[in-house]
Scaffold this motif. Structure first.
Motif, PDB file in Angstrom:
ATOM      1  N   ALA A  37      94.470  -6.041  32.573  1.00  0.00           N
ATOM      2  CA  ALA A  37      95.614  -5.732  33.429  1.00  0.00           C
ATOM      3  C   ALA A  37      95.433  -6.329  34.821  1.00  0.00           C
ATOM      4  N   ASP A  38      94.191  -6.366  35.287  1.00  0.00           N
ATOM      5  CA  ASP A  38      93.919  -6.958  36.603  1.00  0.00           C
ATOM      6  C   ASP A  38      94.066  -8.475  36.567  1.00  0.00           C
ATOM      7  N   VAL A  39      93.790  -9.064  35.409  1.00  0.00           N
ATOM      8  CA  VAL A  39      93.990 -10.506  35.262  1.00  0.00           C
ATOM      9  C   VAL A  39      95.470 -10.836  35.438  1.00  0.00           C
ATOM     10  N   GLU A  40      96.331 -10.032  34.831  1.00  0.00           N
ATOM     11  CA  GLU A  40      97.773 -10.262  34.953  1.00  0.00           C
ATOM     12  C   GLU A  40      98.235 -10.044  36.390  1.00  0.00           C
ATOM     13  N   ARG A  41      97.669  -9.073  37.058  1.00  0.00           N
ATOM     14  CA  ARG A  41      97.997  -8.864  38.470  1.00  0.00           C
ATOM     15  C   ARG A  41      97.612 -10.087  39.299  1.00  0.00           C
ATOM     16  N   LEU A  42      96.474 -10.679  38.960  1.00  0.00           N
ATOM     17  CA  LEU A  42      96.006 -11.852  39.694  1.00  0.00           C
ATOM     18  C   LEU A  42      96.942 -13.043  39.465  1.00  0.00           C
ATOM     19  N   ARG A  43      97.437 -13.186  38.245  1.00  0.00           N
ATOM     20  CA  ARG A  43      98.374 -14.276  37.957  1.00  0.00           C
ATOM     21  C   ARG A  43      99.649 -14.145  38.789  1.00  0.00           C
ATOM     22  N   LYS A  44     100.096 -12.927  38.983  1.00  0.00           N
ATOM     23  CA  LYS A  44     101.279 -12.708  39.801  1.00  0.00           C
ATOM     24  C   LYS A  44     100.991 -12.955  41.280  1.00  0.00           C
ATOM     25  N   LEU A  45      99.761 -12.636  41.688  1.00  0.00           N
ATOM     26  CA  LEU A  45      99.375 -12.834  43.083  1.00  0.00           C
ATOM     27  C   LEU A  45      99.233 -14.319  43.412  1.00  0.00           C
ATOM     28  N   LEU A  46      98.798 -15.101  42.390  1.00  0.00           N
ATOM     29  CA  LEU A  46      98.552 -16.532  42.589  1.00  0.00           C
ATOM     30  C   LEU A  46      99.450 -17.340  41.645  1.00  0.00           C
ATOM     31  N   PRO A  47     100.745 -17.334  41.838  1.00  0.00           N
ATOM     32  CA  PRO A  47     101.665 -17.975  40.894  1.00  0.00           C
ATOM     33  C   PRO A  47     101.529 -19.494  40.826  1.00  0.00           C
ATOM     34  N   ASP A  48     100.983 -20.115  41.851  1.00  0.00           N
ATOM     35  CA  ASP A  48     100.856 -21.571  41.876  1.00  0.00           C
ATOM     36  C   ASP A  48      99.487 -22.051  41.394  1.00  0.00           C
ATOM     37  N   VAL A  49      98.665 -21.111  40.919  1.00  0.00           N
ATOM     38  CA  VAL A  49      97.326 -21.441  40.452  1.00  0.00           C
ATOM     39  C   VAL A  49      97.277 -21.326  38.925  1.00  0.00           C
ATOM     40  N   LYS A  50      96.793 -22.372  38.274  1.00  0.00           N
ATOM     41  CA  LYS A  50      96.610 -22.327  36.819  1.00  0.00           C
ATOM     42  C   LYS A  50      95.348 -21.516  36.528  1.00  0.00           C
ATOM     43  N   ILE A  51      95.511 -20.366  35.868  1.00  0.00           N
ATOM     44  CA  ILE A  51      94.380 -19.462  35.616  1.00  0.00           C
ATOM     45  C   ILE A  51      94.078 -19.412  34.131  1.00  0.00           C
ATOM     46  N   SER A  52      92.842 -19.742  33.770  1.00  0.00           N
ATOM     47  CA  SER A  52      92.380 -19.583  32.380  1.00  0.00           C
ATOM     48  C   SER A  52      91.281 -18.531  32.371  1.00  0.00           C
ATOM     49  N   TRP A  53      91.305 -17.678  31.348  1.00  0.00           N
ATOM     50  CA  TRP A  53      90.438 -16.502  31.339  1.00  0.00           C
ATOM     51  C   TRP A  53      89.768 -16.335  29.969  1.00  0.00           C
ATOM     52  N   GLU A  54      88.480 -16.130  29.961  1.00  0.00           N
ATOM     53  CA  GLU A  54      87.752 -15.799  28.722  1.00  0.00           C
ATOM     54  C   GLU A  54      86.972 -14.520  28.992  1.00  0.00           C
TER      55      GLU A  54
END
Length: 278
Positions: free
Chosen positions: A257-274
């Motif tokens: 859930a925090d990963v999704e929050r981070l994606r919203k906080l950084l909309p212009d950053v391509k985020i990949s998560w494992e």
């Protein structure tokens, strides 16, 4: 007068480079009949082999690995003729701090990758990495699996031409990251966790406090984080990086859930998560 055997070309004494490289099981790339890349793994190299490699002045990429190669200070000096070398990689080299000065001969060197370098050697603290500042075109450095820590980071902080630094599984403390703030041209950083020293109580070298320092590295465009416990509050500090375009996070204990929050906080950053598995 020199002995006659010193007056004749290397290949007349020991065989042509291509023949010897084939015998060593090397992977070789040629362009127009000219050797440009050599990769040797697990072969026992002699001093004559290193002299042979040093004579292939067309070489642009050299990759050496395995205990058998045992690259020493003396061997590195024998490679000084590689004036066109752009990429160098080694696994298990046995260089001292002083031995790193021989890299200064490679004026066209752009990339260096050092895996498991000089492990448990008392004459290597990591300070020798500072000699790499004599390579004017050096842009990328990988340093992983070393029994060296803060001194190595201090030395890397002097290589101000660096654009990319990748490190993991070394012995640095949490304070080491501060030395990287001295790199004005750094656009890409990979941070991994330190390895434990057996029998010694050690704290993590990479945590939320590390992110506070990274958030001050305003030139960063790409960031790769792995093997840590990071909170959303810690990761949210990355919003302070104005040029960040790509964020990779691997094996980090952070709730989805925090990963999704981070994606919203950084909309212009391509985020990949494992995520971290059990």
């Amino acid at each position: 007068l020199l002995p006659c055997f010193l007056c004749i070309p290397w290949f007349e004494s020991f065989g042509r480079p291509a023949d010897r490289l084939n015998a060593l099981g090397a992977q070789v790339r040629e362009i127009g009949g000219v050797i440009t890349e050599v990769r040797i793994r697990g072969a026992e190299l002699t001093a004559d082999d290193y002299r042979m490699l040093g004579g292939i002045t067309s070489l642009k990429s050299l990759n050496l690995g395995g205990k058998e190669t045992a690259l020493t200070d003396e061997h590195l000096a024998m490679l000084s003729g590689l004036v066109n070398l752009e990429g160098f990689q080694s696994d298990g080299a046995l260089l001292s701090d002083e031995g790193f000065r021989h890299f200064a001969a490679f004026k066209n060197l752009r990339r260096i990758s050092l895996f498991h370098p000089s492990r448990d050697r008392k004459d290597f603290t990591g300070a020798g990495l500072a000699h790499l500042k004599a390579c004017p075109k050096l842009a990328q450095l990988t340093f992983a699996g070393a029994t060296a820590g803060d001194e190595a980071f201090k030395a890397v902080g002097q290589i101000t031409q660096l654009k990319e630094f990748r490190q993991w599984h070394n012995w640095e403390t949490a304070e080491a990251i501060r030395h990287l703030e001295k790199l004005p041209n750094l656009t890409a950083l990979k941070m991994g966790q330190r390895l434990a020293q057996w029998g010694v109580a050690t704290k993590p070298s990479f945590d939320d406090a590390t992110l506070e320092v990274i958030a001050r590295m305003k030139s960063l465009r790409r960031l790769d984080l792995q093997e840590a416990r990071l909170s959303y509050a810690g990761l949210a500090r990355l919003k302070a990086l104005p040029n960040l375009k790509e964020l990779k996070v691997k094996w980090v204990a952070t709730p989805p859930a925090d990963v999704e929050r981070l994606r919203k906080l950084l909309p212009d950053v391509k985020i990949s998560w494992e995520e971290l598995t059990p």
